[in-house]
Design a protein around this motif. Structure first.
Motif, PDB file in Angstrom:
ATOM      1  N   SER A  85       0.972  -1.094  -0.063  1.00  0.00           N
ATOM      2  CA  SER A  85       0.342   0.188   0.270  1.00  0.00           C
ATOM      3  C   SER A  85       1.553   1.471  -0.225  1.00  0.00           C
ATOM      4  N   VAL A  86       1.227   2.018  -0.950  1.00  0.00           N
ATOM      5  CA  VAL A  86       2.152   2.871  -1.099  1.00  0.00           C
ATOM      6  C   VAL A  86       1.323   4.191  -1.500  1.00  0.00           C
ATOM      7  N   GLY A  87       1.099   5.059  -1.219  1.00  0.00           N
ATOM      8  CA  GLY A  87       0.530   6.186  -0.941  1.00  0.00           C
ATOM      9  C   GLY A  87      -0.376   6.072  -1.247  1.00  0.00           C
ATOM     10  N   ALA A  88      -1.259   5.178   0.351  1.00  0.00           N
ATOM     11  CA  ALA A  88      -2.825   4.883  -0.326  1.00  0.00           C
ATOM     12  C   ALA A  88      -2.846   4.846   1.373  1.00  0.00           C
ATOM     13  N   THR A  89      -2.128   5.615   2.486  1.00  0.00           N
ATOM     14  CA  THR A  89      -2.778   5.473   4.215  1.00  0.00           C
ATOM     15  C   THR A  89      -3.873   6.539   4.130  1.00  0.00           C
ATOM     16  N   HIS A  90      -4.104   7.401   2.861  1.00  0.00           N
ATOM     17  CA  HIS A  90      -5.407   7.941   2.965  1.00  0.00           C
ATOM     18  C   HIS A  90      -6.741   7.512   3.265  1.00  0.00           C
ATOM     19  N   ALA A  91      -6.928   5.943   2.506  1.00  0.00           N
ATOM     20  CA  ALA A  91      -7.738   5.433   2.152  1.00  0.00           C
ATOM     21  C   ALA A  91      -8.287   5.163   3.695  1.00  0.00           C
ATOM     22  N   PHE A  92      -7.173   4.123   4.960  1.00  0.00           N
ATOM     23  CA  PHE A  92      -7.665   3.649   5.808  1.00  0.00           C
ATOM     24  C   PHE A  92      -7.437   4.351   7.191  1.00  0.00           C
ATOM     25  N   GLY A  93      -6.864   5.872   6.762  1.00  0.00           N
ATOM     26  CA  GLY A  93      -7.287   6.854   8.415  1.00  0.00           C
ATOM     27  C   GLY A  93      -5.824   6.647   8.640  1.00  0.00           C
ATOM     28  N   GLY A  94      -5.294   6.432   7.897  1.00  0.00           N
ATOM     29  CA  GLY A  94      -3.014   6.451   8.216  1.00  0.00           C
ATOM     30  C   GLY A  94      -2.510   5.894   8.588  1.00  0.00           C
ATOM     31  N   LEU A  95      -0.759   5.628   9.074  1.00  0.00           N
ATOM     32  CA  LEU A  95      -0.602   4.843   8.350  1.00  0.00           C
ATOM     33  C   LEU A  95      -0.572   3.693   9.289  1.00  0.00           C
ATOM     34  N   LEU A  96      -0.837   3.552  10.734  1.00  0.00           N
ATOM     35  CA  LEU A  96      -1.421   2.305  11.594  1.00  0.00           C
ATOM     36  C   LEU A  96      -2.759   1.359  11.489  1.00  0.00           C
ATOM     37  N   PRO A  97      -3.726   2.253  10.979  1.00  0.00           N
ATOM     38  CA  PRO A  97      -4.490   1.753  10.300  1.00  0.00           C
ATOM     39  C   PRO A  97      -4.337   0.910   8.924  1.00  0.00           C
ATOM     40  N   THR A  98      -3.547   1.647   8.175  1.00  0.00           N
ATOM     41  CA  THR A  98      -3.240   0.888   7.051  1.00  0.00           C
ATOM     42  C   THR A  98      -1.895  -0.305   7.204  1.00  0.00           C
ATOM     43  N   LEU A  99      -1.607  -0.728   8.243  1.00  0.00           N
ATOM     44  CA  LEU A  99      -0.732  -1.607   8.553  1.00  0.00           C
ATOM     45  C   LEU A  99      -1.273  -2.798   9.546  1.00  0.00           C
ATOM     46  N   ALA A 100      -2.416  -2.144  10.377  1.00  0.00           N
ATOM     47  CA  ALA A 100      -3.326  -2.998  10.623  1.00  0.00           C
ATOM     48  C   ALA A 100      -4.071  -3.787   9.720  1.00  0.00           C
ATOM     49  N   ALA A 101      -4.618  -3.136   9.115  1.00  0.00           N
ATOM     50  CA  ALA A 101      -5.602  -3.860   7.598  1.00  0.00           C
ATOM     51  C   ALA A 101      -5.064  -4.470   6.697  1.00  0.00           C
ATOM     52  N   ALA A 102      -3.344  -4.338   6.631  1.00  0.00           N
ATOM     53  CA  ALA A 102      -2.147  -4.666   5.380  1.00  0.00           C
ATOM     54  C   ALA A 102      -2.018  -6.936   7.086  1.00  0.00           C
ATOM     55  N   ARG A 103      -2.008  -6.093   8.251  1.00  0.00           N
ATOM     56  CA  ARG A 103      -1.292  -7.826   8.878  1.00  0.00           C
ATOM     57  C   ARG A 103      -2.985  -8.779   8.335  1.00  0.00           C
ATOM     58  N   GLU A 104      -3.612  -8.145   8.529  1.00  0.00           N
ATOM     59  CA  GLU A 104      -5.438  -8.833   8.019  1.00  0.00           C
ATOM     60  C   GLU A 104      -4.860 -10.061   6.607  1.00  0.00           C
ATOM     61  N   HIS A 105      -3.717  -9.986   6.548  1.00  0.00           N
ATOM     62  CA  HIS A 105      -3.756 -10.444   5.019  1.00  0.00           C
ATOM     63  C   HIS A 105      -2.562 -11.452   5.070  1.00  0.00           C
ATOM     64  N   LEU A 106      -1.648 -11.158   5.549  1.00  0.00           N
ATOM     65  CA  LEU A 106      -0.365 -12.247   5.623  1.00  0.00           C
ATOM     66  C   LEU A 106       0.349 -12.910   5.593  1.00  0.00           C
ATOM     67  N   ALA A 107       0.528 -13.465   5.108  1.00  0.00           N
ATOM     68  CA  ALA A 107       1.001 -15.289   5.567  1.00  0.00           C
ATOM     69  C   ALA A 107       1.920 -15.423   6.385  1.00  0.00           C
ATOM     70  N   PRO A 108       2.365 -16.308   7.459  1.00  0.00           N
ATOM     71  CA  PRO A 108       3.280 -16.574   8.366  1.00  0.00           C
ATOM     72  C   PRO A 108       4.370 -15.556   7.474  1.00  0.00           C
ATOM     73  N   GLY A 109       5.196 -15.409   7.906  1.00  0.00           N
ATOM     74  CA  GLY A 109       6.475 -14.581   7.151  1.00  0.00           C
ATOM     75  C   GLY A 109       6.901 -14.454   6.174  1.00  0.00           C
ATOM     76  N   GLY A 110       5.618 -13.646   5.921  1.00  0.00           N
ATOM     77  CA  GLY A 110       5.278 -12.048   5.293  1.00  0.00           C
ATOM     78  C   GLY A 110       5.790 -10.939   5.051  1.00  0.00           C
ATOM     79  N   ARG A 111       5.715 -10.568   4.230  1.00  0.00           N
ATOM     80  CA  ARG A 111       6.093  -9.319   4.503  1.00  0.00           C
ATOM     81  C   ARG A 111       5.129  -7.756   3.728  1.00  0.00           C
ATOM     82  N   VAL A 112       5.715  -6.814   4.940  1.00  0.00           N
ATOM     83  CA  VAL A 112       4.255  -5.674   4.231  1.00  0.00           C
ATOM     84  C   VAL A 112       5.200  -4.599   3.188  1.00  0.00           C
ATOM     85  N   LEU A 113       5.122  -3.881   2.596  1.00  0.00           N
ATOM     86  CA  LEU A 113       6.020  -2.914   1.427  1.00  0.00           C
ATOM     87  C   LEU A 113       4.772  -1.583   1.795  1.00  0.00           C
ATOM     88  N   VAL A 114       5.222  -0.653   2.507  1.00  0.00           N
ATOM     89  CA  VAL A 114       4.131   0.602   2.380  1.00  0.00           C
ATOM     90  C   VAL A 114       4.751   1.534   2.061  1.00  0.00           C
TER      91      VAL A 114
END
Length: 245
Positions: A110-139
């Motif tokens: 999620s690059v340049g789209a954190t406004h859609a979630f209400g900020g960086l930390l809510p974006t990371l919370a949403a990403a975490r819901e979809h992350l496989a074990p050992g996965g990574r987030v690119l934000v």
């Protein structure tokens, strides 16, 4: 002329809708995808350029994107077909913050789209819901490189400086494993492309009813960039892993 139309025209010559050059994008994808057979999700994918480049670089990759802009998704599908990767791309026309999937992903972007979630930390919370074990987030998100004026804060929101951003990210349970701070050239190239592409379209289409709106929007954006936030705004793109699974 609505926001989606303006964005489409403004990003015509800079399809990565963020201040990153091609080499930076390539390197971030390489660091985010240590295995070429990964499953990737882009939350707020827009025209899907991050996904298209990942699919082009990794023939075994499978990708999904989510965005509310149907026009942007249509262009992404056309581009995927033209590049021969359409069979490995699935696009969802819905709110990225509400998206659910039956499977997890090795990389969530999620690059340049954190406004859609209400900020960086809510974006990371949403990403975490979809992350496989050992996965990574690119934000990717903005920060204050210097103390901003009240006008800059009103324009771009309540950002923090980079050290404070890192403190928030690590306190939220993430460990940065790679990152890229956009250079002055990347930041300026992005703004010149944004304003220039929109203005060029207006000049090339003097009889279009949106001609004046496009030209005025490009002028206003250019003035705001040069006079209000050019010297204080920064952008960082990070690759994060959960500190504990």
């Amino acid at each position: 002329m609505n926001r989606e139309q303006i964005s489409r025209l403004a990003h015509a010559d800079h399809p990565i809708a963020a201040p990153l050059d091609d080499e930076s994008v390539r390197r971030l994808l390489e660091r985010g995808l240590p295995q070429g057979d990964s499953r990737v999700l882009d939350l707020g994918c827009g025209g899907g350029e991050w996904l298209l480049r990942a699919l082009g670089a990794y023939p075994k990759l499978r990708a999904e994107g989510v965005d509310v802009a149907e026009g942007a998704l249509a262009r992404a599908r056309e581009s995927a077909a033209a590049r021969g990767v359409g069979d490995r791309l699935v696009l969802h026309g819905e709110d990225a913050a509400e998206f659910t999937s039956p499977h997890a992903f090795d990389l969530v972007m999620s690059v340049g789209a954190t406004h859609a979630f209400g900020g960086l930390l809510p974006t990371l919370a949403a990403a975490r819901e979809h992350l496989a074990p050992g996965g990574r987030v690119l934000v990717g998100d903005g920060f204050w490189a210097q103390k901003p004026s009240p006008e800059a804060v009103e324009m771009l929101g309540e950002l923090t400086d980079l050290p404070a951003m890192m403190d928030r990210v690590t306190a939220d349970g993430w460990t940065p494993v790679y990152g890229h701070i956009s250079t002055r050239q990347e930041l300026d190239d992005y703004e010149w492309a944004w304003t220039g592409s929109l203005a060029s379209w207006a000049l090339d289409n003097p009889d279009d009813p949106d001609h004046c709106t496009a030209l005025t929007t490009a002028h206003t954006h250019r003035v705001e960039w040069l006079r209000v936030y050019r010297d204080v705004f920064g952008f960082v793109t990070m690759i994060l892993r959960p500190t504990s699974e």
